[in-house]
Design a protein around this motif. Structure first.
Motif, short mmCIF file in Angstrom:
data_model
loop_
_atom_site.label_atom_id
_atom_site.label_comp_id
_atom_site.label_asym_id
_atom_site.label_seq_id
_atom_site.Cartn_x
_atom_site.Cartn_y
_atom_site.Cartn_z
N ASP A 1 -39.61 -69.00 64.63
CA ASP A 1 -40.43 -67.72 64.65
C ASP A 1 -39.49 -66.39 65.42
O ASP A 1 -38.93 -66.60 66.40
CB ASP A 1 -41.52 -67.99 65.17
N THR B 1 -46.69 -63.00 59.16
CA THR B 1 -46.56 -64.22 58.85
C THR B 1 -46.17 -64.45 57.49
O THR B 1 -46.84 -63.82 56.51
CB THR B 1 -47.98 -65.12 58.97
N LYS C 1 -43.23 -66.95 61.31
CA LYS C 1 -43.54 -65.68 61.69
C LYS C 1 -42.47 -64.96 62.06
O LYS C 1 -41.23 -65.22 62.57
CB LYS C 1 -44.34 -65.66 63.13
#
Length: 443
Positions: A109, A49, A24
């Motif tokens: 992420d 994403t 992400k």
């Protein structure tokens, strides 16, 4: 100086492949001219994403001229290799300054987490004024002839005036720049061509005359033209000098089935600015119409849907039915013989038509198969026109015996049918880099 809240970038969620690891990333793009007094700026991005294997990228570019600064931001997914966060002074100033920050990561992420301009620039120390004054300007429009002037520091004896182009990573920008420089010439970027995913270039000619235009093609088959179709593109292109922007939309309606063919991009020289909807000569069972727009400002070919054409079409006529039925079809993805529907032709029909239109130009090369009723007054679907906007058009008939027309059904002793052979299908489309939408900016 405390950080100033600046912008919120639109969040986007992309689908990842089921069962695969995917990062992400912070996601968004934006650009705005601000006062230097508002630095440092802060921002809050959206997120996405990414596809498996992609990393996260951060790109920020600061362009400073006198009391103004232009901040360019691009965040998102990338297939580029990882590299540590890097700040580069492409031109350090005083006077004009260009500084960039780039970072590509895959260690977690939202690792592309730059949120402030403080890492890129801080106010320079006081300088000794020289003897040369230069206009200072950062603008998406033309710099005014009465732009504010600045006393250049010692060692900066030349005035810069140029256009910076930035393209890629969701950014499409053309920025007019004026300010103080230590040397003559067009060297603001010191030879830099790429900053992260953004291509950069400069033009210092007296009258930069190259445009940026939306670019892309659209092909839609539908059962009705009453519902407008989206006509946007995520791509753009820089035109050659003297070229304009164009958008062309062609509608072919066979009654129960329609085809929309659209193109946006640059158009060769020699065209004047125009915008028009035209209803071309046709015959019962088929309607051919076009929307053509040539314009001469950046990204002016910005129609959002097919309503620019559909809203100007006349209501359909209801002719007196005759005694002949013919196949009705418009198709460029297969054979009309597989998708035809019999319709009752109006009075005056002399037979059935089975032929094609060849389209080329604007990123499209295609043959459109058409079947319909044929009247005695028919000469051409497009009234013998050879060009519809960016499209070159050629009708491709091939006569054969009237009584051999497939699908022609005489209901009451109607005249035998005449038809034309379908000549095949060819299709070629253009593609390009994605452009991300950006929210409005507030200081």
């Amino acid at each position: 100086m405390s950080a100033a809240p600046w912008l919120a970038l639109l969040g986007v969620a992309l689908l990842s492949f089921s069962g695969s690891q995917a990062l992400k990333c912070q996601w968004g793009t934006n650009e705005a001219v601000q006062n230097v007094s508002q630095l440092p700026l802060t921002w809050t991005p959206g997120w996405a994403t990414c596809v498996p294997g992609a990393g996260c990228q951060d790109t920020a570019i600061l362009i400073v001229s006198g009391p103004q600064v232009n901040l360019v931001l691009s965040k998102g997914c990338t297939l580029a290799e990882d590299h540590e966060a890097c700040v580069i002074q492409h031109r350090a100033g005083p006077g004009l300054a260009v500084i960039s920050y780039t970072h590509v990561c895959r260690h977690g992420d939202y690792c592309n987490d730059l949120s402030t301009s403080a890492l890129l620039w801080s106010p320079p120390p006081s300088t000794v004024p020289g003897t040369v004054r230069c206009p200072v300007c950062l603008s998406k429009q033309d710099c005014p002839e009465t732009a504010p002037q600045q006393m250049c520091p010692v060692g900066h004896s030349h005035c810069y005036s140029g256009v910076l182009r930035l393209h890629g990573g969701g950014i499409i920008s053309k920025l007019r720049v004026q300010g103080c420089m230590p040397e003559p010439g067009c060297h603001l970027l010191n030879g830099t061509k790429e900053i992260g995913p953004v291509s950069v270039s400069e033009d210092c000619s007296s009258k930069p005359d190259t445009l940026i235009c939306h670019r892309g093609t659209m092909l839609v088959q539908s059962n009705s033209h009453e519902e407008p179709q989206e006509w946007t593109t995520h791509w753009s292109e820089s035109c050659n000098p003297g070229q304009m922007c164009q958008e062309t939309l062609l509608l072919i309606d066979a009654g129960h089935r329609i085809l929309l063919v659209g193109s946006k991009g640059c158009v060769p020289e020699g065209r004047g600015e125009t915008q028009a909807v035209s209803l071309h000569a046709g015959h019962p069972g088929v309607l051919v119409a076009s929307y053509v727009h040539f314009c001469a400002s950046d990204l002016c070919n910005q129609a959002q849907s097919s309503s620019v054409l559909l809203d100007d079409l006349p209501p359909p006529a209801a002719p007196e039915p005759g005694g002949l039925q013919c196949p009705s079809c418009v198709d460029m993805f297969g054979s009309c013989n597989e998708s035809s529907r019999l319709i009752t032709c109006p009075q005056g029909t002399m037979g059935c038509y089975d032929g094609s239109l060849a389209l080329s130009g604007g990123g499209v090369s295609a043959t459109v198969n058409i079947q319909s009723c044929l009247t005695s007054s028919f000469s051409s679907f497009v009234n013998d026109t050879q060009n519809l906007g960016i499209f070159s058009v050629a009708e491709i008939p091939k006569d054969r015996e009237a009584d051999s027309a497939p699908g022609a059904h005489s209901l009451s002793g109607a005249a035998p049918a005449t038809s034309l052979w379908v000549v095949g299908l060819a299709l070629a489309l253009c593609a390009g880099d994605m452009v991300l939408a950006a929210n409005s900016i507030s200081p």
